[in-house]
Design a protein around this motif. Structure first.
Motif, short mmCIF file in Angstrom:
data_model
loop_
_atom_site.label_atom_id
_atom_site.label_comp_id
_atom_site.label_asym_id
_atom_site.label_seq_id
_atom_site.Cartn_x
_atom_site.Cartn_y
_atom_site.Cartn_z
N GLY A 170 -14.64 11.39 -0.17
CA GLY A 170 -13.54 11.70 -1.06
C GLY A 170 -12.53 12.68 -0.49
O GLY A 170 -11.49 12.91 -1.09
N SER A 171 -12.82 13.28 0.66
CA SER A 171 -11.89 14.25 1.25
C SER A 171 -10.71 13.53 1.88
O SER A 171 -10.79 12.37 2.26
CB SER A 171 -12.62 15.10 2.28
OG SER A 171 -13.63 15.87 1.66
N VAL A 172 -9.60 14.27 1.97
CA VAL A 172 -8.35 13.70 2.46
C VAL A 172 -7.84 14.55 3.61
O VAL A 172 -7.94 15.78 3.57
CB VAL A 172 -7.28 13.68 1.33
CG1 VAL A 172 -5.98 13.09 1.83
CG2 VAL A 172 -7.80 12.90 0.13
N GLY A 173 -7.30 13.89 4.64
CA GLY A 173 -6.74 14.60 5.77
C GLY A 173 -5.26 14.35 5.92
O GLY A 173 -4.74 13.31 5.53
N LEU A 174 -4.58 15.33 6.49
CA LEU A 174 -3.16 15.21 6.85
C LEU A 174 -3.10 15.11 8.36
O LEU A 174 -3.59 16.00 9.07
CB LEU A 174 -2.38 16.44 6.38
CG LEU A 174 -0.96 16.60 6.93
CD1 LEU A 174 -0.07 15.43 6.53
CD2 LEU A 174 -0.35 17.92 6.47
N PHE A 175 -2.55 14.02 8.84
CA PHE A 175 -2.44 13.77 10.27
C PHE A 175 -0.98 13.80 10.69
O PHE A 175 -0.11 13.31 9.98
CB PHE A 175 -3.02 12.40 10.63
CG PHE A 175 -4.51 12.31 10.44
CD1 PHE A 175 -5.37 12.52 11.51
CD2 PHE A 175 -5.06 12.01 9.20
CE1 PHE A 175 -6.74 12.45 11.35
CE2 PHE A 175 -6.43 11.93 9.03
CZ PHE A 175 -7.27 12.15 10.10
N VAL A 176 -0.72 14.39 11.85
CA VAL A 176 0.60 14.34 12.48
C VAL A 176 0.38 13.88 13.92
O VAL A 176 -0.37 14.51 14.67
CB VAL A 176 1.30 15.72 12.45
CG1 VAL A 176 2.59 15.69 13.26
CG2 VAL A 176 1.58 16.14 11.01
N SER B 193 -5.96 14.14 -3.58
CA SER B 193 -7.33 14.48 -3.98
C SER B 193 -7.55 14.16 -5.45
O SER B 193 -8.57 13.57 -5.84
CB SER B 193 -7.60 15.96 -3.74
OG SER B 193 -7.47 16.28 -2.39
N LEU B 194 -6.60 14.56 -6.29
CA LEU B 194 -6.73 14.30 -7.72
C LEU B 194 -6.71 12.81 -8.02
O LEU B 194 -7.46 12.33 -8.87
CB LEU B 194 -5.63 15.04 -8.49
CG LEU B 194 -5.85 16.55 -8.59
CD1 LEU B 194 -4.55 17.27 -8.91
CD2 LEU B 194 -6.93 16.87 -9.62
N ALA B 195 -5.90 12.05 -7.29
CA ALA B 195 -5.88 10.60 -7.47
C ALA B 195 -7.24 10.00 -7.09
O ALA B 195 -7.76 9.12 -7.80
CB ALA B 195 -4.77 9.97 -6.64
N ALA B 196 -7.82 10.46 -5.99
CA ALA B 196 -9.13 9.96 -5.57
C ALA B 196 -10.20 10.32 -6.60
O ALA B 196 -11.06 9.49 -6.93
CB ALA B 196 -9.49 10.53 -4.20
N LEU B 197 -10.14 11.53 -7.12
CA LEU B 197 -11.12 11.95 -8.12
C LEU B 197 -10.95 11.16 -9.42
O LEU B 197 -11.94 10.81 -10.07
CB LEU B 197 -10.99 13.45 -8.38
CG LEU B 197 -11.36 14.35 -7.20
CD1 LEU B 197 -11.14 15.80 -7.55
CD2 LEU B 197 -12.78 14.10 -6.75
#
Length: 182
Positions: A69-75, A116-120
């Motif tokens: 459920g964790s989310v990452g920001l990639f550049v 995160s809130l959308a995934a939850l």
């Protein structure tokens, strides 16, 4: 037998070098999560973890993290922000958020929080809890509009956010935008 908090495994697929944006994190992203957290300077580690945190402690922590459920920001394929969402209970998750300094104050923390809130919401979680120090102004600004309950214990705040309330607000946002331009 895999734990229920473990993120789904992938077949050792690395992130493409052109990837920029938000993406779910998987167990094989641990090296990227570790590299991201190790790049945080000491003051940022205190803000993220609530105490000074050594490289060795961070490395051990990453090995025990459930990334489900964790989310990452990639550049450009490099992980530069993480919204970690460990389970407190079946219906409640805790928010651990970090964004590297050059990308702060550009809305990426809010984007990670919203993702995160959308995934939850999709998995039926009811509450997102964030713990932060009284002097962590960026986190306070981020969670304050979503708080339904805040507790203070000395220099620490605990904010509880309603996932359902966020979903209602998110659903009404396009209508408010349309009405504002009519």
């Amino acid at each position: 037998m895999p734990s229920s908090t473990a993120a789904p495994a992938r077949m050792n697929v690395s992130r493409p070098p052109w990837l920029t944006g938000l993406a779910p994190l998987f167990d094989d992203d641990r090296a990227a999560v570790s590299a991201h957290l190790l790049r945080l300077p000491p003051a940022d580690r205190v803000q993220r973890f609530g105490a000074p945190t050594s490289d060795a402690v961070l490395a051990a922590y990453v090995q025990t993290m459930g990334l489900r459920g964790s989310v990452g920001l990639f550049v450009d394929g490099v992980l530069v922000g993480v919204a970690h969402l460990p389970a407190i209970s079946e219906r409640e998750r805790e928010l651990g958020l970090s964004v590297e300094a050059p990308l702060r104050a550009h809305g990426w923390g809010r984007a990670l929080l919203d993702a995160s809130l959308a995934a939850l919401h999709a998995v039926g979680a009811e509450t997102l809890t964030a713990h932060y120090a009284f002097d962590n102004r960026p986190m306070a600004r981020l969670v304050r509009p979503l708080e339904r309950q805040t507790e203070r214990d000395g220099a620490q705040f605990t904010a509880r956010m309603s996932v359902e309330a966020w979903a209602r607000d998110a659903a009404s946002a396009p209508n408010a935008l349309i009405e504002s331009v009519q």
